[in-house]
Scaffold this motif. Structure first.
Motif, PDB file in Angstrom:
ATOM      1  N   TYR A 107       0.819  -1.210   0.000  1.00 23.12           N
ATOM      2  CA  TYR A 107       0.000   0.000   0.000  1.00 23.12           C
ATOM      3  C   TYR A 107       0.854   1.262   0.000  1.00 23.12           C
ATOM      4  CZ  TYR A 107       0.933   1.257   4.846  1.00 23.12           C
ATOM      5  OH  TYR A 107       1.554   1.651   6.001  1.00 23.12           O
ATOM      6  N   PHE A 108       2.152   1.132   0.251  1.00 19.90           N
ATOM      7  CA  PHE A 108       3.038   2.296   0.337  1.00 19.90           C
ATOM      8  C   PHE A 108       4.386   1.943  -0.262  1.00 19.90           C
ATOM      9  CE2 PHE A 108       6.364   4.657   2.574  1.00 19.90           C
ATOM     10  CZ  PHE A 108       5.925   5.968   2.397  1.00 19.90           C
ATOM     11  N   GLN A 109       4.965   2.887  -1.021  1.00 20.19           N
ATOM     12  CA  GLN A 109       6.297   2.711  -1.588  1.00 20.19           C
ATOM     13  C   GLN A 109       7.041   4.039  -1.526  1.00 20.19           C
ATOM     14  OE1 GLN A 109       6.523   0.746  -5.404  1.00 20.19           O
ATOM     15  NE2 GLN A 109       4.485  -0.119  -5.142  1.00 20.19           N
ATOM     16  N   ARG A 110       8.347   3.961  -1.283  1.00 20.09           N
ATOM     17  CA  ARG A 110       9.178   5.168  -1.281  1.00 20.09           C
ATOM     18  C   ARG A 110      10.469   4.878  -2.024  1.00 20.09           C
ATOM     19  NH1 ARG A 110       9.374   8.447   3.729  1.00 20.09           N
ATOM     20  NH2 ARG A 110       7.618   9.334   2.640  1.00 20.09           N
ATOM     21  N   GLU A 111      10.836   5.803  -2.889  1.00 21.07           N
ATOM     22  CA  GLU A 111      12.098   5.722  -3.601  1.00 21.07           C
ATOM     23  C   GLU A 111      13.097   6.668  -2.960  1.00 21.07           C
ATOM     24  OE1 GLU A 111      11.628   6.486  -7.767  1.00 21.07           O
ATOM     25  OE2 GLU A 111      10.459   4.662  -8.082  1.00 21.07           O
ATOM     26  N   VAL A 112      14.356   6.309  -3.046  1.00 20.22           N
ATOM     27  CA  VAL A 112      15.468   7.173  -2.643  1.00 20.22           C
ATOM     28  C   VAL A 112      16.442   7.183  -3.812  1.00 20.22           C
ATOM     29  CG1 VAL A 112      17.402   7.485  -1.038  1.00 20.22           C
ATOM     30  CG2 VAL A 112      15.183   6.682  -0.183  1.00 20.22           C
ATOM     31  N   GLN A 113      16.725   8.357  -4.304  1.00 21.94           N
ATOM     32  CA  GLN A 113      17.631   8.532  -5.444  1.00 21.94           C
ATOM     33  C   GLN A 113      17.200   7.671  -6.635  1.00 21.94           C
ATOM     34  OE1 GLN A 113      21.380   7.664  -3.524  1.00 21.94           O
ATOM     35  NE2 GLN A 113      21.553   9.745  -2.728  1.00 21.94           N
TER      36      GLN A 113
END
Length: 136
Positions: free
Chosen positions: A31-37
């Motif tokens: 339900y949630f995703q986060r990208e870094v760079q």
């Protein structure tokens, strides 16, 4: 002091592969995703009766020593330990502890997922008693 479980984090060098594996296992998408760079770094699934969170975190953000088998074991409640354990093995998990009864109403098993994390499952009668006794 401790109020309850918030997030169980598993670590991976290949977050997309871990997400695909857990999505297949759980039958749901995160339900949630986060990208870094520009790279997928953290994903959360909500699952179970209390919508607990299972997070998949890029190993580069893990605390030192985290994510290696040993130490604390988290058990997820399941209705059928043997069937769940077999499914985990069928999906590529490595046997750690085969289904073991620890007394009436308490059966556990665990595997190492393909990303090096311990994954415990448990039939726990106390969990069911608390769940069925909670207010609607």
């Amino acid at each position: 002091m401790l109020r309850g479980l918030t997030t169980v984090s598993h670590f991976s060098d290949d977050v997309p592969a871990a997400v695909a594996w857990y999505a297949e296992l759980l039958g749901i998408e995160p339900y949630f995703q986060r990208e870094v760079q520009g790279k997928l770094a953290y994903v959360e699934f909500r699952l179970g009766d209390y919508q607990h969170e299972l997070g998949i975190l890029d190993r580069r953000f893990a605390p030192p020593g985290a994510g290696t088998p040993g130490g604390t074991m988290t058990y997820w409640a399941v209705d059928d330990v043997e069937a769940t354990y077999q499914r985990l093995l069928d999906l590529g998990g490595t046997a750690q502890q085969s289904p073991t009864e620890h007394g009436p109403g308490f059966v556990t098993a665990s595997v190492i997922d393909p990303f090096g994390n311990q994954l415990g499952v448990m039939f726990n009668q106390h969990y069911l008693d608390v769940f069925t006794g909670r207010p609607a």
